[in-house]
Design an enzyme around this catalytic site. Sequence first.
Site, PDB file in Angstrom:
ATOM      1  N   GLY A  12     -24.727  30.234  51.985  1.00 52.86           N
ATOM      2  CA  GLY A  12     -23.683  29.805  51.375  1.00 52.86           C
ATOM      3  C   GLY A  12     -22.498  30.847  51.310  1.00 52.86           C
ATOM      4  O   GLY A  12     -21.869  30.938  50.572  1.00 52.86           O
ATOM      5  N   ASN A  14     -20.125  30.540  53.203  1.00 58.25           N
ATOM      6  CA  ASN A  14     -18.779  29.872  53.335  1.00 58.25           C
ATOM      7  C   ASN A  14     -18.384  29.493  51.888  1.00 58.25           C
ATOM      8  O   ASN A  14     -17.219  29.275  51.500  1.00 58.25           O
ATOM      9  CB  ASN A  14     -18.781  28.585  54.444  1.00 58.25           C
ATOM     10  CG  ASN A  14     -18.618  29.026  55.706  1.00 58.25           C
ATOM     11  OD1 ASN A  14     -17.456  29.300  56.111  1.00 58.25           O
ATOM     12  ND2 ASN A  14     -19.606  29.025  56.340  1.00 58.25           N
ATOM     13  N   LEU A  91     -26.863  20.879  56.463  1.00 56.28           N
ATOM     14  CA  LEU A  91     -27.557  20.637  57.517  1.00 56.28           C
ATOM     15  C   LEU A  91     -28.164  19.017  57.460  1.00 56.28           C
ATOM     16  O   LEU A  91     -29.240  18.729  58.210  1.00 56.28           O
ATOM     17  CB  LEU A  91     -28.629  21.343  57.743  1.00 56.28           C
ATOM     18  CG  LEU A  91     -28.126  22.924  58.008  1.00 56.28           C
ATOM     19  CD1 LEU A  91     -29.151  23.999  58.493  1.00 56.28           C
ATOM     20  CD2 LEU A  91     -27.272  22.904  59.299  1.00 56.28           C
ATOM     21  N   ASN A 108     -15.970  19.432  57.587  1.00 58.12           N
ATOM     22  CA  ASN A 108     -17.199  20.189  58.072  1.00 58.12           C
ATOM     23  C   ASN A 108     -16.307  21.560  58.813  1.00 58.12           C
ATOM     24  O   ASN A 108     -15.779  21.222  59.454  1.00 58.12           O
ATOM     25  CB  ASN A 108     -17.902  19.283  58.992  1.00 58.12           C
ATOM     26  CG  ASN A 108     -19.138  20.169  59.457  1.00 58.12           C
ATOM     27  OD1 ASN A 108     -19.781  20.715  58.844  1.00 58.12           O
ATOM     28  ND2 ASN A 108     -19.391  20.218  60.724  1.00 58.12           N
ATOM     29  N   HIS A 110     -17.640  23.979  61.682  1.00 58.53           N
ATOM     30  CA  HIS A 110     -18.725  24.000  62.723  1.00 58.53           C
ATOM     31  C   HIS A 110     -18.547  25.451  63.306  1.00 58.53           C
ATOM     32  O   HIS A 110     -17.225  25.908  63.728  1.00 58.53           O
ATOM     33  CB  HIS A 110     -18.552  23.124  63.759  1.00 58.53           C
ATOM     34  CG  HIS A 110     -19.412  23.135  64.864  1.00 58.53           C
ATOM     35  ND1 HIS A 110     -20.857  22.736  64.577  1.00 58.53           N
ATOM     36  CD2 HIS A 110     -19.198  23.542  66.061  1.00 58.53           C
ATOM     37  CE1 HIS A 110     -21.545  22.923  65.676  1.00 58.53           C
ATOM     38  NE2 HIS A 110     -20.539  23.507  66.448  1.00 58.53           N
ATOM     39  N   ASP A 151     -19.779  15.898  64.922  1.00 56.07           N
ATOM     40  CA  ASP A 151     -18.708  16.735  65.344  1.00 56.07           C
ATOM     41  C   ASP A 151     -17.450  16.267  66.041  1.00 56.07           C
ATOM     42  O   ASP A 151     -17.251  16.780  66.832  1.00 56.07           O
ATOM     43  CB  ASP A 151     -19.176  18.123  66.127  1.00 56.07           C
ATOM     44  CG  ASP A 151     -20.538  18.903  65.301  1.00 56.07           C
ATOM     45  OD1 ASP A 151     -20.380  18.811  64.050  1.00 56.07           O
ATOM     46  OD2 ASP A 151     -21.322  19.315  65.934  1.00 56.07           O
TER      47      ASP A 151
HETATM   48  C1  GAR Z   1     -22.263  28.598  58.981  1.00 54.14           C
HETATM   49  O1  GAR Z   1     -21.869  29.445  60.364  1.00 54.14           O
HETATM   50  C2  GAR Z   1     -21.761  26.992  59.643  1.00 54.14           C
HETATM   51  O2  GAR Z   1     -20.629  27.103  60.363  1.00 54.14           O
HETATM   52  C3  GAR Z   1     -22.631  26.402  60.206  1.00 54.14           C
HETATM   53  O3  GAR Z   1     -23.882  26.648  59.240  1.00 54.14           O
HETATM   54  C4  GAR Z   1     -23.627  28.146  58.795  1.00 54.14           C
HETATM   55  C5  GAR Z   1     -23.981  28.161  57.431  1.00 54.14           C
HETATM   56  O4  GAR Z   1     -23.663  29.453  56.954  1.00 54.14           O
HETATM   57  N1  GAR Z   1     -22.899  25.076  60.189  1.00 54.14           N
HETATM   58  C6  GAR Z   1     -23.228  24.413  61.211  1.00 54.14           C
HETATM   59  O5  GAR Z   1     -23.905  24.967  62.032  1.00 54.14           O
HETATM   60  C7  GAR Z   1     -23.027  23.006  61.194  1.00 54.14           C
HETATM   61  N2  GAR Z   1     -23.223  22.083  62.372  1.00 54.14           N
HETATM   62  P1  GAR Z   1     -23.455  29.762  55.260  1.00 54.14           P
HETATM   63  O6  GAR Z   1     -24.506  28.903  54.450  1.00 54.14           O
HETATM   64  O7  GAR Z   1     -23.689  31.146  55.132  1.00 54.14           O
HETATM   65  O8  GAR Z   1     -21.952  29.202  54.923  1.00 54.14           O
END
Ligand code: GAR
Length: 208
Positions: A12, A14, A91, A108, A110, A151
């Site tokens: 989390g 982001n 995910l 989203n 990515h 995506d």
């Molecule tokens: C982030 O790097 C995000 O961009 C990626 O998962 C991570 C989650 O981190 N998302 C993907 O790969 C989606 N295809 P977080 O839980 O620390 O935000």
Amino acid sequence: MLKLAVCVSGGGTNLQAIIDAIDNGAVSNAKIEVVISNNPNAYALERAAKHGIPAVCVSPKEFESRERFNQAFMEKLDAYGVDLVVLAGFLVVVPEQIIEKYRSRIINIHPSLIPSFCGKGYYGLKVHEGVLARGVKVTGATVHFVDEGTDTGPIILQKAVEVLEGDTPEILQKRVMEQAEWIILPQAIHLIANGKVSVEDGQVRIRA
Ligand code: GAR
């Protein structure tokens, strides 16, 4: 005030970037109504709770069929009167009926420059492993609207990040988060919350 649902699966960071940007005013006209996780152990749920944000878990494992999960997920979004769904490291494949109902209202983040290193199988560290295996010199992150593909939706914002000698997937992931993801995800929310973003003929227009 744009009401957000932030959907998460893991750490989390982001989500934290969005919370901080709302707190410090970098994002205006937006409020996180609910954080939804598919994973009961996601640290993101604790981050939400610490900030007094309602946090719920809706896990496909709790339901006897995918349809029941999809329905429960949709009911949560509807119950909180959500205007924008933010997938921040979520995910789970978003069900088509939600994509249909929330057309151009799901975004989203990515961790690559789409259309490189995206699509099925490219998530989390796997993206950065792919980048290093190919030997590209520049990577980055993308915020896009979600459509029925993986995506493939209209791109809102992108930011490039250098790949450096000696990078591991973990080091590169951290740099991409710090230099791109945590900046462009709140920025995209701010632009949408302030009516600056439209989609015309499948392409995003951003007004000054
Ligand atoms: C982030 O790097 C995000 O961009 C990626 O998962 C991570 C989650 O981190 N998302 C993907 O790969 C989606 N295809 P977080 O839980 O620390 O935000």
